[in-house]
Design an enzyme around this catalytic site. Sequence first.
Site, short mmCIF file in Angstrom:
data_model
loop_
_atom_site.label_atom_id
_atom_site.label_comp_id
_atom_site.label_asym_id
_atom_site.label_seq_id
_atom_site.Cartn_x
_atom_site.Cartn_y
_atom_site.Cartn_z
N GLU A 121 44.75 41.25 29.80
CA GLU A 121 44.18 40.02 30.37
C GLU A 121 43.15 40.50 31.38
O GLU A 121 43.51 41.06 32.42
CB GLU A 121 45.26 39.21 31.09
CG GLU A 121 46.41 38.76 30.20
CD GLU A 121 46.03 37.66 29.24
OE1 GLU A 121 44.99 36.99 29.47
OE2 GLU A 121 46.74 37.46 28.25
N CYS B 122 41.39 34.10 38.00
CA CYS B 122 40.82 34.57 36.72
C CYS B 122 40.27 33.41 35.92
O CYS B 122 39.38 33.60 35.09
CB CYS B 122 41.89 35.31 35.93
SG CYS B 122 43.40 34.37 35.74
P1 NAP Z 1 41.95 46.04 38.96
O1 NAP Z 1 41.28 46.77 40.04
O2 NAP Z 1 41.52 46.29 37.56
O3 NAP Z 1 43.51 46.35 39.12
C1 NAP Z 1 44.47 45.71 38.32
C2 NAP Z 1 45.75 46.52 38.36
O4 NAP Z 1 45.52 47.77 37.72
C3 NAP Z 1 46.24 46.84 39.76
O5 NAP Z 1 47.63 46.77 39.78
C4 NAP Z 1 45.76 48.28 39.96
O6 NAP Z 1 46.54 48.99 40.88
C5 NAP Z 1 45.96 48.83 38.57
N1 NAP Z 1 45.19 50.00 38.24
C6 NAP Z 1 43.94 50.29 38.62
N2 NAP Z 1 43.56 51.47 38.06
C7 NAP Z 1 44.59 51.89 37.30
C8 NAP Z 1 44.82 53.03 36.48
N3 NAP Z 1 43.89 53.97 36.31
N4 NAP Z 1 46.02 53.17 35.87
C9 NAP Z 1 46.98 52.23 36.02
N5 NAP Z 1 46.81 51.13 36.79
C10 NAP Z 1 45.64 50.96 37.42
O7 NAP Z 1 41.84 44.46 39.15
P2 NAP Z 1 42.16 43.63 40.47
O8 NAP Z 1 41.04 43.88 41.42
O9 NAP Z 1 43.56 43.86 40.93
O10 NAP Z 1 42.12 42.15 39.92
C11 NAP Z 1 40.95 41.41 39.83
C12 NAP Z 1 40.52 41.31 38.40
O11 NAP Z 1 41.59 40.85 37.60
C13 NAP Z 1 39.42 40.30 38.20
O12 NAP Z 1 38.42 40.86 37.40
C14 NAP Z 1 40.08 39.14 37.49
O13 NAP Z 1 39.23 38.42 36.64
C15 NAP Z 1 41.14 39.82 36.73
N6 NAP Z 1 42.25 38.92 36.46
C16 NAP Z 1 42.46 38.51 35.18
C17 NAP Z 1 43.52 37.65 34.90
C18 NAP Z 1 43.78 37.19 33.50
O14 NAP Z 1 44.82 36.62 33.28
N7 NAP Z 1 42.89 37.42 32.55
C19 NAP Z 1 44.36 37.22 35.91
C20 NAP Z 1 44.12 37.66 37.21
C21 NAP Z 1 43.06 38.51 37.48
P3 NAP Z 1 46.10 49.12 42.42
O15 NAP Z 1 46.03 47.75 42.97
O16 NAP Z 1 47.18 49.94 43.00
O17 NAP Z 1 44.76 49.79 42.40
#
Ligand code: NAP
Length: 520
Positions: free
Chosen positions: A256, A295
Amino acid sequence: MQNLTSYVQGRWHAGSGASVTLFNPTTEEALAQASSAGIDFKGVLEHGRAKGGPALRSMNYAQRGTMLDALSKAIHAHRDELIELSIQNAGTPRSDAKFDIDGAIGTLAFYGRLGQELGARTFLYDGPGVQLGRTARFWGEHVLVARPGVAVHINAFNFPAWNMMEKAACALLAGTPVVEKPGTPTALVAWRIAQLCIGCGALPEGAFQFIAGSVGDLLDHMGPQDSLAFTGSSGTAARLRGHANLVRHNVRVNFEADSLNAAVLAPDVEAGSDTFNLFVANVALDMTQKSGQKCTAVRRVFVPKERVEELTAEIVATANAVKLGDPSDAVVRMGPLASADQLRDVRAGIERLAKHARLATGGAGAIRERGYFVAPTVLVAADGRNPAFHAEEVFGPCAAILPYSGDAHEAAELVALGGGSLVTSVYSNEQTFLETAGLAIGAWSGRVWLGSDKMAEQSLAPGMVLPQMIHGGPGRAGGGEELGGLRGLSFYLQRVALQGFKGVIAPESMCVSKSAAPTA
Ligand code: NAP
């Protein structure tokens, strides 16, 4: 300062070594720290497979439903405390904090009820059976059985409660133990919920493990019966999608990711009508609720070109009427962004988009001395096809008004330029417009929300994800699918084609369960 511990292999683990600091985004004060250093991640998966899985699979659907209901009640009993933590750590006003926490409570209760309705069965039929032989004696059924793996859930920062529990609800009901990893910047609420879930005693040991901080080398140890469900940015999704071990073992994955959601106003919608008012209110709500960090929030607003000025004025006035400030103040409806990284990214994104548009309100500038605040920002583009607005998600209180001709086919074509969205809302009172745009947009959007005078009074905003309906979207949005009632369980179950004597495969005693089976 609070030390966020992880719950792994049956105990709370305090990470050693380097930790990540969590802040109060309103005051910029340090609140907590998280570190997963020292966790045996291979052991975490083994613990889930050896303890949690067998215990869950020894329970029937009704028992698992009762378990989810108990989790829902345990969280509900601490609702006020959780709201307070959300205000502190995520910078959400009370109403936004409730949106997240009640979402978790409600989704658990929904799946709890579904489980109870499914009753004493331990597997599900999938659709109607088929006669395969000359007579009905040789029969075929598709059935969904539990898989002996672990579900790893990596969640985004913006919904620490809902995102964790909507995933956990489906997996646990399917009989799959979970390892939950929340987005670190706002992990305080998720951590407290994990404590409540573990503490309430409803979960068998190994069914629910929780990691505060990085997942370390966890993904390197996943196997063919495990699954990974990820929510976050498309950049991280792309990195995880190519993870060598996940590819090697064909680990089941669901992504997602981010989404350039759209709202389309049809030319027939008259100023002051219910549909018009709904359109303006929903666009402004999406910009300001959770400071646009949703999102499903609308990023592209398609308006007939001759009405751009009229609609811009309405949206700007409605968004600017939302009281911005310290979220602990009861009158405030919009708080800061969740983290300093978010502030940096959103400002940079607004600056990039502003090069291609007129700034109607807001902008990237600082609006308060302290805290990660950004003003509601409305950009107005001269050309609705400008690629800048179809390429980048600014994950904050920012939307672009994009002109189009008023033709339903063109609206659908422009929506598709975003490469795949979670939700698109279309506002019209003309059946032909709704049908034409809705069907064409359907291929590019996981959810299509049709607004009209007839439903205006009763409608829930398009940004709201309901457990009854699927959540996810094609292409850029990750290509995944969650929730949707029983459909949400399919990801965690193995669909098996059973062939044999009908009396064995579909005995009379099982007929009741067939009516409740997922049709996906
Ligand atoms: P993110 O930076 O991609 O992080 C998402 C998750 O992935 C966090 O738990 C992060 O951990 C983890 N992560 C990052 N790098 C990783 C790696 N190399 N290996 C394993 N895990 C890793 O996104 P975010 O800033 O938290 O969220 C915002 C984004 O999420 C936005 O783009 C939004 O559109 C999207 N979103 C989508 C939905 C949907 O349902 N489609 C819902 C909500 C949000 P850490 O926090 O510890 O870095």
